[in-house]
Design an enzyme around this catalytic site. Sequence first.
Site, mmCIF file in Angstrom:
data_model
loop_
_atom_site.group_PDB
_atom_site.id
_atom_site.type_symbol
_atom_site.label_atom_id
_atom_site.label_comp_id
_atom_site.label_asym_id
_atom_site.label_seq_id
_atom_site.Cartn_x
_atom_site.Cartn_y
_atom_site.Cartn_z
ATOM 1 N N SER A 124 0.838 -1.202 0.000
ATOM 2 C CA SER A 124 0.000 0.000 0.000
ATOM 3 C C SER A 124 0.869 1.246 0.000
ATOM 4 O O SER A 124 1.976 1.245 0.561
ATOM 5 C CB SER A 124 -0.849 -0.007 1.275
ATOM 6 O OG SER A 124 -1.467 1.231 1.459
ATOM 7 N N TYR A 148 -1.750 -0.653 10.523
ATOM 8 C CA TYR A 148 -2.041 -1.260 9.216
ATOM 9 C C TYR A 148 -0.856 -1.089 8.267
ATOM 10 O O TYR A 148 -0.359 -2.054 7.675
ATOM 11 C CB TYR A 148 -3.308 -0.633 8.600
ATOM 12 C CG TYR A 148 -3.440 -0.918 7.127
ATOM 13 C CD1 TYR A 148 -3.741 -2.202 6.672
ATOM 14 C CD2 TYR A 148 -3.228 0.088 6.171
ATOM 15 C CE1 TYR A 148 -3.830 -2.475 5.317
ATOM 16 C CE2 TYR A 148 -3.325 -0.178 4.813
ATOM 17 C CZ TYR A 148 -3.614 -1.460 4.386
ATOM 18 O OH TYR A 148 -3.695 -1.729 3.041
ATOM 19 N N LYS A 152 2.081 -3.784 6.453
ATOM 20 C CA LYS A 152 2.483 -3.863 5.036
ATOM 21 C C LYS A 152 4.001 -3.735 4.909
ATOM 22 O O LYS A 152 4.635 -4.471 4.158
ATOM 23 C CB LYS A 152 1.788 -2.764 4.221
ATOM 24 C CG LYS A 152 0.289 -2.944 4.101
ATOM 25 C CD LYS A 152 -0.058 -4.198 3.319
ATOM 26 C CE LYS A 152 -1.536 -4.457 3.225
ATOM 27 N NZ LYS A 152 -1.881 -5.744 2.651
HETATM 28 P P1 NAD Z 1 -10.971 -6.599 0.966
HETATM 29 O O1 NAD Z 1 -11.182 -6.569 2.436
HETATM 30 O O2 NAD Z 1 -12.145 -6.349 0.087
HETATM 31 O O3 NAD Z 1 -10.309 -7.988 0.538
HETATM 32 C C1 NAD Z 1 -9.435 -8.708 1.378
HETATM 33 C C2 NAD Z 1 -9.963 -10.138 1.441
HETATM 34 O O4 NAD Z 1 -9.111 -10.917 2.265
HETATM 35 C C3 NAD Z 1 -11.367 -10.239 2.017
HETATM 36 O O5 NAD Z 1 -12.179 -10.974 1.125
HETATM 37 C C4 NAD Z 1 -11.179 -10.968 3.336
HETATM 38 O O6 NAD Z 1 -12.305 -11.761 3.654
HETATM 39 C C5 NAD Z 1 -9.917 -11.762 3.077
HETATM 40 N N1 NAD Z 1 -9.117 -12.093 4.258
HETATM 41 C C6 NAD Z 1 -8.650 -11.243 5.223
HETATM 42 N N2 NAD Z 1 -7.913 -11.918 6.099
HETATM 43 C C7 NAD Z 1 -7.891 -13.215 5.709
HETATM 44 C C8 NAD Z 1 -7.300 -14.396 6.228
HETATM 45 N N3 NAD Z 1 -6.581 -14.408 7.359
HETATM 46 N N4 NAD Z 1 -7.499 -15.562 5.558
HETATM 47 C C9 NAD Z 1 -8.237 -15.599 4.422
HETATM 48 N N5 NAD Z 1 -8.825 -14.515 3.898
HETATM 49 C C10 NAD Z 1 -8.658 -13.331 4.540
HETATM 50 O O7 NAD Z 1 -9.803 -5.571 0.623
HETATM 51 P P2 NAD Z 1 -9.300 -5.018 -0.773
HETATM 52 O O8 NAD Z 1 -9.655 -3.586 -0.864
HETATM 53 O O9 NAD Z 1 -9.696 -5.931 -1.858
HETATM 54 O O10 NAD Z 1 -7.742 -5.105 -0.524
HETATM 55 C C11 NAD Z 1 -6.965 -6.222 -0.935
HETATM 56 C C12 NAD Z 1 -5.549 -6.048 -0.436
HETATM 57 O O11 NAD Z 1 -5.028 -4.812 -0.938
HETATM 58 C C13 NAD Z 1 -5.432 -5.968 1.085
HETATM 59 O O12 NAD Z 1 -4.260 -6.645 1.480
HETATM 60 C C14 NAD Z 1 -5.305 -4.481 1.346
HETATM 61 O O13 NAD Z 1 -4.596 -4.209 2.517
HETATM 62 C C15 NAD Z 1 -4.545 -4.011 0.120
HETATM 63 N N6 NAD Z 1 -4.775 -2.578 -0.192
HETATM 64 C C16 NAD Z 1 -6.058 -2.118 -0.353
HETATM 65 C C17 NAD Z 1 -6.260 -0.766 -0.616
HETATM 66 C C18 NAD Z 1 -7.648 -0.212 -0.769
HETATM 67 O O14 NAD Z 1 -7.806 1.013 -0.646
HETATM 68 N N7 NAD Z 1 -8.671 -1.021 -1.041
HETATM 69 C C19 NAD Z 1 -5.166 0.110 -0.744
HETATM 70 C C20 NAD Z 1 -3.884 -0.396 -0.599
HETATM 71 C C21 NAD Z 1 -3.706 -1.764 -0.325
HETATM 72 N N1 UFG Z 2 -12.338 12.022 2.985
HETATM 73 C C1 UFG Z 2 -13.323 12.942 3.305
HETATM 74 N N2 UFG Z 2 -14.501 12.457 3.802
HETATM 75 C C2 UFG Z 2 -14.748 11.129 3.971
HETATM 76 C C3 UFG Z 2 -13.732 10.203 3.632
HETATM 77 C C4 UFG Z 2 -12.525 10.693 3.151
HETATM 78 O O1 UFG Z 2 -13.133 14.150 3.156
HETATM 79 O O2 UFG Z 2 -15.837 10.771 4.434
HETATM 80 C C5 UFG Z 2 -11.063 12.530 2.401
HETATM 81 C C6 UFG Z 2 -9.834 12.182 3.220
HETATM 82 O O3 UFG Z 2 -9.608 13.153 4.211
HETATM 83 C C7 UFG Z 2 -8.749 12.125 2.130
HETATM 84 C C8 UFG Z 2 -9.504 11.641 0.903
HETATM 85 O O4 UFG Z 2 -10.888 11.889 1.157
HETATM 86 O O5 UFG Z 2 -8.275 13.411 1.871
HETATM 87 C C9 UFG Z 2 -9.322 10.147 0.629
HETATM 88 O O6 UFG Z 2 -9.649 9.417 1.807
HETATM 89 P P1 UFG Z 2 -9.855 7.826 1.796
HETATM 90 O O7 UFG Z 2 -10.258 7.438 3.179
HETATM 91 O O8 UFG Z 2 -10.768 7.439 0.690
HETATM 92 O O9 UFG Z 2 -8.413 7.272 1.425
HETATM 93 P P2 UFG Z 2 -7.007 7.443 2.159
HETATM 94 O O10 UFG Z 2 -6.080 8.118 1.205
HETATM 95 O O11 UFG Z 2 -7.143 8.042 3.487
HETATM 96 O O12 UFG Z 2 -6.558 5.935 2.400
HETATM 97 C C10 UFG Z 2 -6.746 4.890 1.443
HETATM 98 C C11 UFG Z 2 -6.910 3.570 2.183
HETATM 99 C C12 UFG Z 2 -5.630 3.188 2.876
HETATM 100 C C13 UFG Z 2 -4.515 3.146 1.870
HETATM 101 C C14 UFG Z 2 -4.411 4.488 1.182
HETATM 102 C C15 UFG Z 2 -3.347 4.451 0.144
HETATM 103 O O13 UFG Z 2 -7.940 3.678 3.148
HETATM 104 O O14 UFG Z 2 -5.744 1.926 3.436
HETATM 105 O O15 UFG Z 2 -5.657 4.834 0.577
HETATM 106 O O16 UFG Z 2 -3.523 3.359 -0.665
HETATM 107 F F1 UFG Z 2 -3.349 2.881 2.487
#
Ligand code: NAD
Ligand code: UFG
Length: 342
Positions: A124, A148, A152
Amino acid sequence: MSILVTGGAGYIGSHTCLELLNVGYEIVVIDNLSNSKLEALKRIFELTKKDFKFYQADLLDKMTLEQVFLENNIEAVIHFAGLKSVGESIEIPLHYYHNNITGTLVLCQTMRKYGVKKMVFSSSANVYGIPKNVPVTEDSPLKPTNPYGRTKLMIEEILSDLYISDNNWSIALLRYFNPIGAHESGRIGEDPNDIPNNLIPYINQVAIGIRDKLSVFGKDYDTHDGTGVRDYIHVVDLAKGHLKALEMIIPTTGIDAFNLGTGTGYSVLELIKSYENATSKKIPYTFTHRRPGDVDKSYADITKSNKMLGWKALKSLEDMCYDSWRWQKNNPNGYNEKKEKN
Ligand code: NAD
Ligand code: UFG
């Protein structure tokens, strides 16, 4: 040969499974469904008409994981499974460390035992913490500011040590910026369990009438309009980045990190405007105080992933907004038949 997709029922995992199947990969999915629904997998089948094996199991369950490797001919692993809420990770850090890190350790031990040494890992942009400079390059300092993000970074370090100990491993660390949007079919998308923390899922719920208005967190950031700037990337572009990473790691060895973003930052106000333009829905909002831990601006330098993965995000911010809305409109309760308002 199959690709094992951990967390394949989740938001990014489901979109990636779809792309993998569409280009002819065989896949095996493992997910404990702690943050996802079986329905997502059913819809992947509905869209691709391609069958795949699913194990509803936890990565921490060594026995089942062994069974997965024994019963299938796994070539490489795309490792999405993990918990991802920054706020929750501050409240229950041990659970995050255990699930994300121990889960990865068990996975790597099992991979090693069965001679599978190729992995694409979901990292991430959170590993960069508060970026000193934007756009953020992969060699920027890594200083996550919450548990979190630290899970990572620790996993990245574990995987690097693993490679140092055995140069036959081949690992891509993909650092995602802000994935949004949904598949153009409107059949799969992001389905948050509780009140959404992230911007687009919240805006979606305002647009559909589940919530009255959006709170914009802070208007005094050091950005052109005072609201936070992020690098939003369409989840389908992101999914395709995984296929490129897979193509890169399968014939080689090594470990490297790649930013997956568009390289362009948009403010919260710009995103709202784009969503309104794309959907013709009005998004009422008010300004509230800053959310603790939020940074002014974060967007990716994508030179390395463009060059080395041969990958580029193609979809525009309006595409992302429209596709997010179509998913929400077609699935007002997400994958549930009925969901109560929180
Ligand atoms: P998500 O929660 O939709 O998907 C993660 C999946 O992993 C879920 O289906 C959950 O049930 C499963 N899971 C969690 N722990 C588990 C375990 N111990 N065993 C088996 N299954 C398990 O999240 P996502 O948005 O699809 O994210 C996927 C990956 O990308 C995650 O590792 C997350 O940290 C990373 N990531 C997501 C974002 C984002 O903004 N969505 C940004 C950066 C990184
Ligand atoms: N924001 C608002 N109102 C809301 C939600 C968010 O103003 O209700 C703003 C935040 O302050 C930020 C922007 O919208 O400026 C984006 O916020 P998000 O919560 O959508 O995303 P973040 O950048 O905070 O974080 C996300 C994921 C993290 C990940 C990161 C980078 O939540 O897990 O992107 O990948 F690490």
